[in-house]
Scaffold this motif. Structure first.
Motif, short mmCIF file in Angstrom:
data_model
loop_
_atom_site.label_atom_id
_atom_site.label_comp_id
_atom_site.label_asym_id
_atom_site.label_seq_id
_atom_site.Cartn_x
_atom_site.Cartn_y
_atom_site.Cartn_z
N ASP A 185 19.06 -19.00 -24.31
CA ASP A 185 19.94 -19.88 -23.53
C ASP A 185 21.15 -19.13 -22.99
O ASP A 185 21.66 -19.45 -21.91
N ILE A 186 21.60 -18.11 -23.71
CA ILE A 186 22.73 -17.32 -23.24
C ILE A 186 22.32 -16.50 -22.02
O ILE A 186 23.07 -16.42 -21.03
N ILE A 187 21.14 -15.92 -22.06
CA ILE A 187 20.66 -15.15 -20.91
C ILE A 187 20.53 -16.06 -19.70
O ILE A 187 20.94 -15.70 -18.58
N GLU A 188 20.00 -17.25 -19.89
CA GLU A 188 19.85 -18.19 -18.78
C GLU A 188 21.20 -18.58 -18.20
O GLU A 188 21.36 -18.69 -16.98
N ALA A 189 22.17 -18.78 -19.07
CA ALA A 189 23.51 -19.15 -18.59
C ALA A 189 24.14 -18.03 -17.78
O ALA A 189 24.79 -18.27 -16.75
N LEU A 190 23.93 -16.78 -18.21
CA LEU A 190 24.51 -15.65 -17.49
C LEU A 190 23.84 -15.41 -16.14
O LEU A 190 24.44 -14.82 -15.24
N LYS A 191 22.61 -15.90 -15.98
CA LYS A 191 21.91 -15.74 -14.70
C LYS A 191 22.61 -16.47 -13.56
O LYS A 191 22.39 -16.18 -12.39
N LYS A 192 23.50 -17.41 -13.89
CA LYS A 192 24.24 -18.12 -12.85
C LYS A 192 25.23 -17.19 -12.16
O LYS A 192 25.58 -17.39 -11.00
N ASP A 193 25.70 -16.18 -12.89
CA ASP A 193 26.71 -15.27 -12.35
C ASP A 193 26.19 -13.86 -12.10
O ASP A 193 26.81 -13.11 -11.34
N PHE A 194 25.06 -13.50 -12.73
CA PHE A 194 24.57 -12.13 -12.65
C PHE A 194 23.09 -12.09 -12.33
O PHE A 194 22.35 -13.03 -12.61
N LYS A 195 22.67 -10.96 -11.74
CA LYS A 195 21.25 -10.75 -11.42
C LYS A 195 20.55 -10.12 -12.62
O LYS A 195 20.94 -9.05 -13.08
N VAL A 196 19.52 -10.80 -13.10
CA VAL A 196 18.68 -10.26 -14.17
C VAL A 196 17.32 -9.93 -13.56
O VAL A 196 16.56 -10.82 -13.18
N GLU A 197 17.04 -8.64 -13.41
CA GLU A 197 15.80 -8.20 -12.79
C GLU A 197 14.64 -8.17 -13.77
O GLU A 197 13.48 -8.43 -13.41
N GLU A 198 14.94 -7.84 -15.04
CA GLU A 198 13.87 -7.67 -16.02
C GLU A 198 14.44 -7.80 -17.43
O GLU A 198 15.53 -7.31 -17.71
N ILE A 199 13.71 -8.49 -18.28
CA ILE A 199 14.06 -8.57 -19.70
C ILE A 199 13.07 -7.72 -20.48
O ILE A 199 11.86 -7.97 -20.45
N ILE A 200 13.58 -6.70 -21.16
CA ILE A 200 12.73 -5.78 -21.92
C ILE A 200 12.90 -6.11 -23.40
O ILE A 200 13.99 -6.01 -23.95
#
Length: 318
Positions: free
Chosen positions: A119-134
């Motif tokens: 849920d934290i990663i999803e929340a940060l996607k509002k402000d930042f680009k997440v290209e890949e989760i390794i």
């Protein structure tokens, strides 16, 4: 001599974007105590009834200080759904990179694996680009661990990962990180005066843009000590050496951050600041403004300090 050959490779060592987790069930973690010499069991017993409230107060004071300095903070509250006594040390389970990559790490203590929160990663996607989760957590099935930027101290500009090997830092996972991220690995062994392994690299080392703080006395092997020193000198770092006693006071557990005006700050605990000599404080002040706050309850119970509480966000903005 290590040389950056392309401007595309250059990235700042510090960031103005920091993620932090406000504690809810903070306390002495028995699952981590065996490998963490910095946890104080007697102190934990004395502070058991007040640890959570005091940890929250210490956390909020640190947040207030960082915000006054103009650091952009992304604060998430822990919750009571799972047992997470060390949730405040968020830099161990995740790291964020300029390439848009997010890495999830294998954790040694089973209850620390509960800290990973999609849920934290999803929340940060509002402000930042997440290209890949390794996801490197599959190494837990093999009892091989790498606890993020606790296990590694990263020179992001020169793409070097310094890492002292320990039960929490396995060479195979380190090499996988290096392969994925294109980092050179500088591995070594480090121990205290009683030859107890140092559990995390970031308690004996901090790498800034043009300086490094390191306890070379903890690296007993002379060849490995030379390897670390040479890597730092080759990347034009001014080296400020710590003693083992200063390490016990968390003087190595510091992080350089910056604000939107590009002012640089070196964040540490008050205990760490007071352990430094005046000469060391003066030298560090030449590179950054020093910020320190009392974290004694978090340090005594959790065995971690200011750097462990800050997860750098180097992701590109959305």
């Amino acid at each position: 001599m290590r040389v950056i050959t392309s401007t595309a490779q250059i990235q700042p060592q510090s960031t103005a974007q920091i993620m932090m987790i406000r504690p809810v069930n903070f306390g002495f973690n028995t699952q981590t105590a065996e490998s963490n010499e910095f946890q104080q069991e007697d102190f934990a017993k004395e502070t058991m009834t007040i640890a959570q409230n005091r940890a929250r107060e210490e956390f909020d004071l640190m947040v207030s200080q960082l915000r006054k300095a103009g650091i952009s903070l992304h604060i998430f509250d822990d919750n009571e759904e799972k047992d997470r006594p060390d949730a405040v040390f968020s830099n161990n389970w995740i790291s964020f990179h300029q390439s848009g990559k997010v890495i999830l790490y294998p954790m040694m203590a089973e209850n620390r694996r509960n800290e990973r929160r999609p849920d934290i990663i999803e929340a940060l996607k509002k402000d930042f680009k997440v290209e890949e989760i390794i996801d490197l957590t599959y190494f837990e099935q093999e009892d091989k661990f790498l606890e993020g930027t606790g296990s590694m101290v990263l020179d992001r500009r020169y793409k070097i990962a310094y890492a002292c090997l320990s039960p929490r830092t396995h060479i195979e996972v380190l090499e996988k990180f290096g392969e994925i991220m294109g980092y050179e690995i500088v591995p070594f062994s480090a121990s205290d005066e009683n030859n107890k392994p140092i559990y995390h690299t970031n308690v004996i080392m901090c790498v800034g843009d043009i300086f490094a703080v390191v306890c070379l006395d903890a690296i007993k092997n002379p060849d490995e000590r030379l390897l670390v020193r040479t890597a730092l000198e080759d990347t034009n770092k001014y080296i400020i050496e710590l003693t083992l006693d200063q390490v016990h006071h968390f003087a190595g557990n510091m992080l350089m951050v910056r604000n939107a005006r590009q002012d640089k700050f070196l964040v540490m605990s008050t205990q760490a600041y007071e352990a430094l000599t005046q000469k060391q404080r003066t030298a560090l002040s030449d590179y950054a403004n020093i910020l320190h706050t009392d974290l004694s309850v978090i340090e005594g119970n959790g065995g971690g300090s200011a750097r462990c509480m800050m997860t750098e966000i180097h992701l590109p903005r959305a």
